[in-house]
Structure formats: C-alpha cells, structure tokens
Design a protein around this motif. Structure first.
Motif, PDB file in Angstrom:
ATOM      1  N   SER A 240      30.013  10.020  -8.225  1.00 35.51           N
ATOM      2  CA  SER A 240      29.199  10.937  -8.681  1.00 35.51           C
ATOM      3  C   SER A 240      29.785  12.344  -8.354  1.00 35.51           C
ATOM      4  O   SER A 240      29.333  13.215  -7.764  1.00 35.51           O
ATOM      5  CB  SER A 240      27.657  10.828  -8.092  1.00 35.51           C
TER       6      SER A 240
ATOM      7  N   ASN B 147      31.538  15.799  -9.871  1.00 31.63           N
ATOM      8  CA  ASN B 147      31.533  16.729 -10.844  1.00 31.63           C
ATOM      9  C   ASN B 147      32.935  16.677 -11.795  1.00 31.63           C
ATOM     10  O   ASN B 147      33.534  16.871 -11.317  1.00 31.63           O
ATOM     11  CB  ASN B 147      31.478  18.296 -10.199  1.00 31.63           C
TER      12      ASN B 147
ATOM     13  N   LEU C 114      35.133  19.673 -11.685  1.00 28.88           N
ATOM     14  CA  LEU C 114      36.095  19.843 -10.530  1.00 28.88           C
ATOM     15  C   LEU C 114      37.080  18.817 -10.615  1.00 28.88           C
ATOM     16  O   LEU C 114      38.133  19.174  -9.935  1.00 28.88           O
ATOM     17  CB  LEU C 114      35.081  19.556  -9.322  1.00 28.88           C
TER      18      LEU C 114
ATOM     19  N   SER D 125      31.577  14.840  -1.812  1.00 24.38           N
ATOM     20  CA  SER D 125      30.440  14.775  -2.805  1.00 24.38           C
ATOM     21  C   SER D 125      29.703  13.430  -2.535  1.00 24.38           C
ATOM     22  O   SER D 125      28.400  13.450  -2.796  1.00 24.38           O
ATOM     23  CB  SER D 125      31.202  14.412  -4.147  1.00 24.38           C
TER      24      SER D 125
END
Length: 264
Positions: A150, A152, A155, A177
């Motif tokens: 998960s 981003n 990013l 993350s």
C-alpha cells in the motif's frame, strides 16, 4: 479556556469504559443477590474478587507460565511473519505460490493439529510455543504484506525517477508506509498468541507446578470451584487487554509524530 474533563478525549477513553464496566459489575452483583443464584452456577463479583485475593499467588504463578509461552510465541510470530511478508512482496509469483499456505495455517483449528505437534515435539514448552505461534502468525503476514504493497503510486514513481535502488525504496518508502499496518497486525497477533497458548495448554493437559492458567481452569471445573474458574478467566481477559494496550502504546509512540492514524 480549559476544556472540561468530561470533554477531554484522553480522559473519556479511560472514564467511559470504566463506568460501563462498573455498571455491569453492579448489575451482575444485584441480579445474583436478587435471584439467589447458587455460587456453583454463577458467582457474584465479590466472590470472584475474594478468590482472586485468596488464590492470587497460585493463579499468578500459572499466569506467568502462560505469559512465557505467549511472549515466546508472539516473538516467533513477529519474526517469521515479517520475514514471510518481505519474501512475498519480492515477487507476485512467490506471493501467489505461498500465500494460500499461510491462509491454510490460519483456518486450520489449532485444537486439530496441537495433539500431533505435542506428539512430535518432546519438549512440552516448545510444543506449546509452536502451537501458539501458528495461531498468531497470519495477522502479521497479512497486515505487513498489505502495508508493504500500500505505497503511494506517486511517491513510488518519484523514487524510480530519481534512480532509487530496490533496497532504498524498501527501507525509505515501503517500510515506513507499512508500519501502521504492521502495528495493527501486532494488536491482533498479541491477543491471538495468548489465546493460542491457553488453547494449547488445554489440549496438552499439562499439570503440576509448571502448569499454566488453562490447567487451573480445568482443575476448577473438575472441582466445581466456579469462583476460581471465573478468577482465572478474569486474569486471562485482563492480560489480553494489557497486551492490546501495550501494542497500541508502541504504535502511538512510533507513529504519533508523523502518521495521521496516531495523531491526537
């Protein structure tokens, strides 16, 4: 202007559950006295409290044995779960090939395989730890894998554009993350490790001075000593709450300064 205590979220997190618990205990006490419920069916809270006071040393000694198994199993589950999660995220082929077996461990009742483990492993403590580890392992694997995946997308693309290596992406992006998911797994796994330890003790049926709380519960049941049985259950429940609270505290001190999930 100071916020009234009743509107303080930190105070309410403690006061509200305490008031509900107090109400339930008073209701339990009143109903048992009003209907004259026999102590061998449902003891009053005062009976349980008296038993906790009188039998406290033996029950706490048994709790220490159960906690030893719980912490060993929880530690093994964390180490093995994190290693498996890192292995799974390296390749979709690896995850697709091995993740169903992790699910298989989760859905297989420990009471079904514990007798085999106890037969195969000669040391009772190691056998109990192994059984409890199997129960606590899956939440660590599933939550950590979910967290590592998960990320981003923006990013992730930024890291790739700047030529970040796979190791740099893992350490500086994927692991941070994944931390909120990982700590969520710890909260679940800590309680499951305790449950697994108690269930394994039930299956093993170990007794004597080195027995855990499960043996105390069985012994109280055989003797129809229901207040002692309830006292053991209270200790197990309080221990589970403390373990959950400890994991929540670790998450808070680790994430509060940068992640919105733990910000006040």
């Amino acid at each position: 202007m100071k916020t009234p205590l009743i509107q303080n979220p930190k105070v309410m997190k403690i006061v509200a559950p305490a008031l509900v618990g107090l109400f339930l205990l008073v209701t339990w006490q009143v109903l048992c006295m009003a209907f004259k419920v026999p102590i061998y069916l449902v003891p009053k809270p005062t009976d349980v409290a008296t038993t906790l006071w009188t039998d406290g040393p033996s029950l706490l000694g048994a709790l220490a044995v159960t906690l030893k198994i719980t912490f060993l199993a929880f530690g093994m589950a964390v180490v093995l779960g994190v290693i498996a999660a890192f292995l799974f995220v390296q390749s979709r082929v690896i995850e697709t090939s091995l993740f169903p077996y992790a699910i298989l461990l989760q859905v297989t009742p420990v009471v079904a395989i514990a007798p085999l483990i106890i037969i195969w492993v000669k040391d009772p403590t190691i056998a109990l730890v192994f059984c409890a580890t199997l129960v606590a392992l899956f939440p660590i694997i599933s939550n950590t894998v979910l967290g590592l995946r998960s990320v981003n997308p923006g990013l992730l693309n930024l890291f790739r554009l700047n030529g970040a290596t796979r190791w740099q992406t893992l350490v500086r992006l994927r692991i941070p993350s994944a931390l909120p998911y990982f700590f969520g797994g710890l909260r679940i796994s800590s309680g499951l490790a305790l449950i697994g330890a108690v269930v394994a003790e039930f299956v093993a049926g170990t007794g004597g001075t080195g027995a855990g709380l499960a043996y105390q519960i069985m012994q109280a049941g055989f003797q129809i000593n229901i207040p002692r049985l309830f006292a053991a259950l209270v200790l197990i429940s309080l221990t589970g709450i403390l373990l959950f609270s400890l994991m929540a505290w670790l998450a808070r001190i680790s994430l509060a300064h940068w992640h919105e999930s733990e910000m006040a």
